[in-house]
Write an enzyme that holds these catalytic residues in place. Structure first.
Site, short mmCIF file in Angstrom:
data_model
loop_
_atom_site.label_atom_id
_atom_site.label_comp_id
_atom_site.label_asym_id
_atom_site.label_seq_id
_atom_site.Cartn_x
_atom_site.Cartn_y
_atom_site.Cartn_z
N ALA A 1 -0.52 -4.31 10.87
CA ALA A 1 0.82 -4.02 10.34
C ALA A 1 0.91 -2.57 9.91
O ALA A 1 -0.05 -1.99 9.40
CB ALA A 1 1.13 -4.94 9.17
N SER B 1 -0.90 0.62 5.99
CA SER B 1 -1.31 -0.20 7.13
C SER B 1 -2.32 -1.23 6.67
O SER B 1 -3.10 -0.99 5.74
CB SER B 1 -1.91 0.68 8.24
OG SER B 1 -2.14 -0.09 9.42
N ASP B 2 -2.29 -2.38 7.33
CA ASP B 2 -3.25 -3.44 7.01
C ASP B 2 -3.53 -4.23 8.27
O ASP B 2 -2.67 -4.34 9.16
CB ASP B 2 -2.72 -4.36 5.92
CG ASP B 2 -3.79 -5.30 5.39
OD1 ASP B 2 -4.64 -4.84 4.62
OD2 ASP B 2 -3.79 -6.48 5.78
N GLN B 3 -4.73 -4.77 8.35
CA GLN B 3 -5.11 -5.55 9.54
C GLN B 3 -5.71 -6.89 9.14
O GLN B 3 -6.57 -6.95 8.26
CB GLN B 3 -6.13 -4.76 10.38
CG GLN B 3 -6.44 -5.38 11.72
CD GLN B 3 -7.36 -4.50 12.54
OE1 GLN B 3 -8.56 -4.43 12.28
NE2 GLN B 3 -6.81 -3.81 13.54
N LYS C 1 0.83 -1.21 0.00
CA LYS C 1 0.00 0.00 0.00
C LYS C 1 0.87 1.26 0.00
O LYS C 1 0.58 2.22 -0.73
CB LYS C 1 -0.94 -0.02 1.20
CG LYS C 1 -2.05 -1.05 1.10
CD LYS C 1 -2.90 -1.09 2.34
CE LYS C 1 -4.01 -2.13 2.24
NZ LYS C 1 -4.85 -2.17 3.46
#
Length: 207
Positions: free
Chosen positions: A114, A77-79, A61
């Site tokens: 993250a 960011s990623d979840q 991203k």
């Protein structure tokens, strides 16, 4: 006297996400930023761990915004939410959210949030996975239905907003950073920004 980024540093702060939750969190730091929607395939790779998936996507991203912002600090960011061996995403509607909470009630799950900070001028990238273990209390069908009708959390992984009424679904939360569960670990981000010469405590409210 206003303080600006060092002349050798990037001129912009960019959030590579359209999540309103991440925008609201980043706004807490009081630094001007721009928003870009990254075009990234979020499909997990075969045999990829939840932590690895979240970290890889957060990097992708940030990198996706680099061509548009070649001189910036870009946040990705990623979840990923794991319940037992199942990955749970955003439900999108009442029925899917109800099914998620039925599975989750009375159990513990792990949210892997993250974070990546890319200096698109230098190519330097910092990454961090901030895990949060959430314990959901036993719930009746009536409680789940009432909660969903009040909050409609259909754009949240796991169908629960800890920053709102969703906290009533939880009995315990174990995390080094409570903002990680909402979607953007601000403690880790503050440290990463400092590593790039940006001190959020001395940055002015506007530049």
């Amino acid at each position: 006297m206003k303080q600006n980024l060092p002349q050798s540093g990037p001129a912009k702060l960019v959030l590579a996400s359209t999540s309103r939750y991440r925008r609201e969190l980043l706004s807490r730091l009081g630094i001007p930023f721009e928003v870009l929607s990254p075009d990234v395939d979020e499909t997990p790779l075969p045999d990829e761990s939840p932590s690895a998936t979240a970290l890889r996507l957060s990097v992708l991203k940030a990198q996706a915004a680099a061509s548009t912002y070649p001189d910036a600090l870009i946040i990705g960011s990623d979840q990923v939410l794991m319940l037992d061996s199942e990955q749970l995403g955003k439900p999108g509607n009442f029925d899917k959210a109800f099914a998620q909470l039925k599975k989750m009630q009375g159990k513990a799950m792990v949210f892997h949030t993250a974070l990546s900070l890319l200096n698109s001028r230098t190519g330097h990238i910092q990454t961090r996975d901030v895990p949060t273990v959430v314990h959901i209390r036993p719930l009746t069908d009536a409680q789940i239905e009432a909660y969903l009708k009040k909050e409609t959390p259909y754009d949240c992984a796991g169908s629960a907003k800890s920053e709102a009424l969703g906290i009533a679904l939880m009995t315990r939360m174990d995390s080094p950073d409570p903002t990680a569960l909402i979607g953007l670990p601000l403690m880790a981000l503050t440290e990463m920004l400092l590593n790039e010469g940006v001190d959020v405590l001395t940055w002015p409210a506007s530049t």
